[in-house]
Design a protein around this motif. Sequence first.
Motif, PDB file in Angstrom:
ATOM      1  N   CYS A  37       0.772  -1.334  -0.074  1.00 36.60           N
ATOM      2  CA  CYS A  37       0.096   0.149   0.007  1.00 36.60           C
ATOM      3  C   CYS A  37       0.727   1.438  -0.064  1.00 36.60           C
ATOM      4  O   CYS A  37       1.802   1.335   0.830  1.00 36.60           O
ATOM      5  CB  CYS A  37      -1.032  -0.168   1.243  1.00 36.60           C
ATOM      6  N   TYR A  76     -10.233  -7.011  -0.858  1.00 36.68           N
ATOM      7  CA  TYR A  76     -10.010  -5.960   0.221  1.00 36.68           C
ATOM      8  C   TYR A  76     -11.264  -5.532   0.976  1.00 36.68           C
ATOM      9  O   TYR A  76     -12.505  -5.285   0.186  1.00 36.68           O
ATOM     10  CB  TYR A  76      -9.464  -4.467  -0.504  1.00 36.68           C
ATOM     11  N   VAL A  79     -10.653   0.295   3.014  1.00 32.23           N
ATOM     12  CA  VAL A  79      -9.514   0.537   3.518  1.00 32.23           C
ATOM     13  C   VAL A  79      -9.616   1.950   4.252  1.00 32.23           C
ATOM     14  O   VAL A  79      -9.859   3.065   3.586  1.00 32.23           O
ATOM     15  CB  VAL A  79      -8.556   0.942   2.232  1.00 32.23           C
ATOM     16  N   LYS A 102     -14.656  -1.304  -0.226  1.00 31.17           N
ATOM     17  CA  LYS A 102     -14.267  -2.573  -0.469  1.00 31.17           C
ATOM     18  C   LYS A 102     -13.962  -2.721  -2.076  1.00 31.17           C
ATOM     19  O   LYS A 102     -14.843  -2.403  -2.893  1.00 31.17           O
ATOM     20  CB  LYS A 102     -14.654  -3.780   0.127  1.00 31.17           C
ATOM     21  N   PHE A 139      -2.867   3.534   7.771  1.00 30.36           N
ATOM     22  CA  PHE A 139      -4.148   2.611   7.197  1.00 30.36           C
ATOM     23  C   PHE A 139      -4.320   1.417   7.779  1.00 30.36           C
ATOM     24  O   PHE A 139      -3.333   0.877   8.541  1.00 30.36           O
ATOM     25  CB  PHE A 139      -3.817   2.499   5.673  1.00 30.36           C
ATOM     26  N   THR A 141      -6.935  -2.091   7.253  1.00 31.45           N
ATOM     27  CA  THR A 141      -7.778  -3.106   6.352  1.00 31.45           C
ATOM     28  C   THR A 141      -7.572  -4.381   6.547  1.00 31.45           C
ATOM     29  O   THR A 141      -6.930  -4.871   7.580  1.00 31.45           O
ATOM     30  CB  THR A 141      -7.496  -2.914   4.724  1.00 31.45           C
ATOM     31  N   TRP A 158      -2.159  -3.334   8.856  1.00 31.54           N
ATOM     32  CA  TRP A 158      -1.902  -1.975   8.811  1.00 31.54           C
ATOM     33  C   TRP A 158      -0.626  -1.442   8.647  1.00 31.54           C
ATOM     34  O   TRP A 158       0.268  -2.366   8.895  1.00 31.54           O
ATOM     35  CB  TRP A 158      -2.428  -1.756  10.163  1.00 31.54           C
TER      36      TRP A 158
END
Length: 215
Positions: A37, A76, A79, A102, A139, A141, A158
Amino acid sequence: MGAEPNSCCSCCSGFILTMGLTALFIWLSIRVDEPKCYIDRIYVPALNKTLNSTSNSTFFFTLKLVNPNEDKGIQYDAVQLRFGVFFDLNATRSLGNATIEKFYQGHQKKAKKLGLVEAAGAGNLTESVNGTVYFRVDFTTAVKYKILLWYSKRDRLWGGANLEISDSGEKKDSKAIRLGNSPAIIVSGASKQFPWVYLTFTLFIYNCLCYYYCV
């Protein structure tokens, strides 16, 4: 009678070879690499010295997500992103949050998601440490890996990084900044999965092969 030892050896060799190939296939099937990410871009109009727009409390960002897996898709969850600004060497003030809905990402695909944040106050955007503005981005998720026709359990991720913002209102480093793999970071929190489902599948294959060769 004299051919029985050779027959037994051939049987054992075939069994070992089959088990080896089966184990290799299963290992390749269950091995996953976590997605990466990045903050690809960020633009803060209030910090662009040429605009003189210090009252603008909105800033924009581009999140880049990379699936490094050749044969596994990634599902996902949303996020969640948190943005802050440093007002001291070791302390930040919250600016705001953003959510990327998502989505599914195919094998070895890259995705860029645009977003904006309405900061808690335009004055917060100009906070600085020794004359330089630093943002903090974090972040969280969760992801599921699509392996063949089924999905793995959820794996929580994370991470975060600090961004130095230039006088143009953009981050000083032109390269995408990885959240979880850059200087001054919170290390990615991805847990290593123990593939119980796939272990059970391996044992099932093993028992079937044992039955086949022993009958």
